[in-house]
Design a protein around this motif. Structure first.
Motif, short mmCIF file in Angstrom:
data_model
loop_
_atom_site.label_atom_id
_atom_site.label_comp_id
_atom_site.label_asym_id
_atom_site.label_seq_id
_atom_site.Cartn_x
_atom_site.Cartn_y
_atom_site.Cartn_z
N THR A 131 15.38 12.52 -5.64
CA THR A 131 16.33 11.69 -4.90
C THR A 131 15.68 10.43 -4.33
OG1 THR A 131 15.90 13.10 -2.97
CG2 THR A 131 17.84 13.60 -4.29
N GLU A 132 14.36 10.44 -4.16
CA GLU A 132 13.68 9.25 -3.64
C GLU A 132 13.75 8.09 -4.63
OE1 GLU A 132 9.75 10.21 -2.49
OE2 GLU A 132 10.35 11.60 -0.91
N ARG A 133 13.96 8.39 -5.89
CA ARG A 133 14.02 7.32 -6.88
C ARG A 133 15.26 6.45 -6.69
NH1 ARG A 133 12.57 11.70 -11.48
NH2 ARG A 133 10.44 12.11 -10.76
N LEU A 134 16.28 7.03 -6.04
CA LEU A 134 17.47 6.23 -5.77
C LEU A 134 17.12 5.01 -4.93
CD1 LEU A 134 20.10 9.00 -4.97
CD2 LEU A 134 20.08 7.49 -6.95
N SER A 135 16.32 5.21 -3.89
CA SER A 135 16.00 4.10 -3.00
C SER A 135 14.77 3.33 -3.45
CB SER A 135 15.78 4.64 -1.57
OG SER A 135 14.77 5.63 -1.56
N ARG A 136 13.78 4.03 -4.03
CA ARG A 136 12.53 3.36 -4.37
C ARG A 136 12.61 2.59 -5.69
NH1 ARG A 136 8.05 5.09 -5.40
NH2 ARG A 136 8.60 7.09 -6.36
N VAL A 137 13.42 3.08 -6.64
CA VAL A 137 13.42 2.49 -7.98
C VAL A 137 14.78 1.86 -8.31
CG1 VAL A 137 13.07 2.93 -10.44
CG2 VAL A 137 11.69 4.15 -8.74
N TYR A 138 15.82 2.67 -8.32
CA TYR A 138 17.10 2.20 -8.87
C TYR A 138 17.79 1.16 -7.99
CZ TYR A 138 16.59 6.21 -12.00
OH TYR A 138 16.13 7.09 -12.92
N SER A 139 17.68 1.29 -6.68
CA SER A 139 18.43 0.40 -5.79
C SER A 139 18.08 -1.08 -6.01
CB SER A 139 18.19 0.79 -4.33
OG SER A 139 16.81 0.65 -4.00
N ARG A 140 16.89 -1.36 -6.47
CA ARG A 140 16.47 -2.76 -6.67
C ARG A 140 17.20 -3.43 -7.82
NH1 ARG A 140 10.40 -2.77 -7.78
NH2 ARG A 140 10.89 -0.81 -8.86
N PHE A 141 17.74 -2.64 -8.73
CA PHE A 141 18.33 -3.20 -9.94
C PHE A 141 19.85 -3.05 -10.00
CE2 PHE A 141 14.10 -1.45 -11.05
CZ PHE A 141 13.44 -2.64 -11.32
N LEU A 142 20.46 -2.56 -8.93
CA LEU A 142 21.89 -2.24 -8.96
C LEU A 142 22.75 -3.38 -8.43
CD1 LEU A 142 21.93 1.45 -7.67
CD2 LEU A 142 22.37 0.67 -10.01
N ASP A 143 23.91 -3.51 -9.04
CA ASP A 143 24.97 -4.33 -8.47
C ASP A 143 25.56 -3.54 -7.30
OD1 ASP A 143 27.48 -5.48 -7.88
OD2 ASP A 143 27.58 -6.38 -9.87
N PRO A 144 25.64 -4.11 -6.11
CA PRO A 144 26.08 -3.33 -4.94
C PRO A 144 27.54 -2.90 -4.97
CG PRO A 144 25.87 -5.65 -4.38
CD PRO A 144 25.32 -5.50 -5.77
N ASN A 145 28.32 -3.47 -5.84
CA ASN A 145 29.75 -3.12 -5.89
C ASN A 145 29.95 -1.88 -6.77
OD1 ASN A 145 30.49 -5.41 -4.31
ND2 ASN A 145 30.27 -6.69 -6.15
N GLY A 146 30.34 -0.79 -6.13
CA GLY A 146 30.54 0.45 -6.86
C GLY A 146 32.00 0.67 -7.23
N GLU A 147 32.20 1.55 -8.19
CA GLU A 147 33.54 1.92 -8.62
C GLU A 147 33.69 3.43 -8.57
OE1 GLU A 147 33.99 0.47 -12.55
OE2 GLU A 147 33.82 -1.65 -12.02
N HIS A 148 34.91 3.88 -8.43
CA HIS A 148 35.16 5.32 -8.42
C HIS A 148 34.88 5.90 -9.79
CE1 HIS A 148 36.71 5.61 -4.37
NE2 HIS A 148 37.51 4.57 -4.59
#
Length: 244
Positions: free
Chosen positions: A129-146
């Motif tokens: 779960t730490e990869r969500l904040s340490r790795v993936y969050s840097r490359f994500l578009d902040p707008n999420g969809e259902h």
């Protein structure tokens, strides 16, 4: 006349006295005959029996975790049992039978009916779960969809290492059975229609990290998938014996 004389000479030739056979020679011949008979019997029995069947399960150790894997689940043959760094399995989930039985069915896509499980020693410095904040969050578009089944879908930015993929994360109130957040990277757009493009997630089970790959068609069933894989891997791990 010449022939008649020769035959007559042979008929009247003095008979030679028989010589007693050498005992050592007889013993050697007898042993040879017995040896040939035994070797022939062994060869025939081996030919009739055929090669010994391989054991149904194989015992391994990954890090400090001993486990037993059904041989028919092994995706890549491992040379021998014992200590390995990684173990690749393919399971027809949720029926827990060899995946090839369903994947060969008419009209089925590769891996539609199966789950790929890669087991390795858990990374002590990075929980999944730490990869969500340490790795993936840097490359994500902040707008999420259902997304399906309580998931929120985020798109990776163009030019990132995860371009053409989406990240599905559990929304508030949705967690795995052990209370952890679930997340999976899945192909986006045209890529998701290719049969070999699979979703990927990582579960922490005991002292192992289990990288799970599955068809995007199963994303909506992620709670049962996570629970099923956790049960499968947990059942493979040897339980410590209680002290006597």
């Amino acid at each position: 006349m010449a022939k008649a004389a020769i035959f007559a000479a042979l008929r009247h030739a003095p008979a030679q006295e028989p010589r007693p056979a050498d005992g050592s020679v007889l013993a050697f011949m007898a042993a040879t005959v017995v040896g040939i008979a035994m070797a022939t019997g062994v060869a025939l029995s081996m030919a009739a029996a055929g090669p010994e069947p391989l054991p149904a399960v194989v015992h391994y150790q990954i890090g400090n975790t001993p486990l037993t894997a059904p041989r028919e689940w092994l995706r890549a043959p491992v040379a021998h049992a014992g200590r390995v760094e990684q173990l690749e399995l393919i399971v027809d989930w949720p029926r827990h039978i060899p995946a090839a039985r369903q994947n060969n069915a008419a009209g089925s896509r590769p891996f539609d009916g199966s789950v790929l499980i890669s087991l390795a020693a858990a990374d002590p410095l990075s929980a999944p779960t730490e990869r969500l904040s340490r790795v993936y969050s840097r490359f994500l578009d902040p707008n999420g969809e259902h997304g399906p089944a309580g998931l929120v879908a985020y798109t990776f930015r163009a030019g990132s290492r995860y371009e053409n993929e989406r990240l599905f994360v559990t929304s508030e109130g949705f967690t795995t059975a052990n209370g952890e957040a679930f997340f999976a990277r899945c192909p986006d757009g045209e890529r998701k229609d290719k049969p070999t493009n699979l979703c990927t997630t990582t579960l922490h089970i005991g002292m192992l990290d289990a990288v799970i790959r599955f068809s995007p068609n199963r994303l909506g069933d992620w709670p049962r998938l996570v629970d099923g894989v956790t049960r499968i891997v947990t059942a493979m791990i040897h339980k410590p014996r209680p002290p006597a």
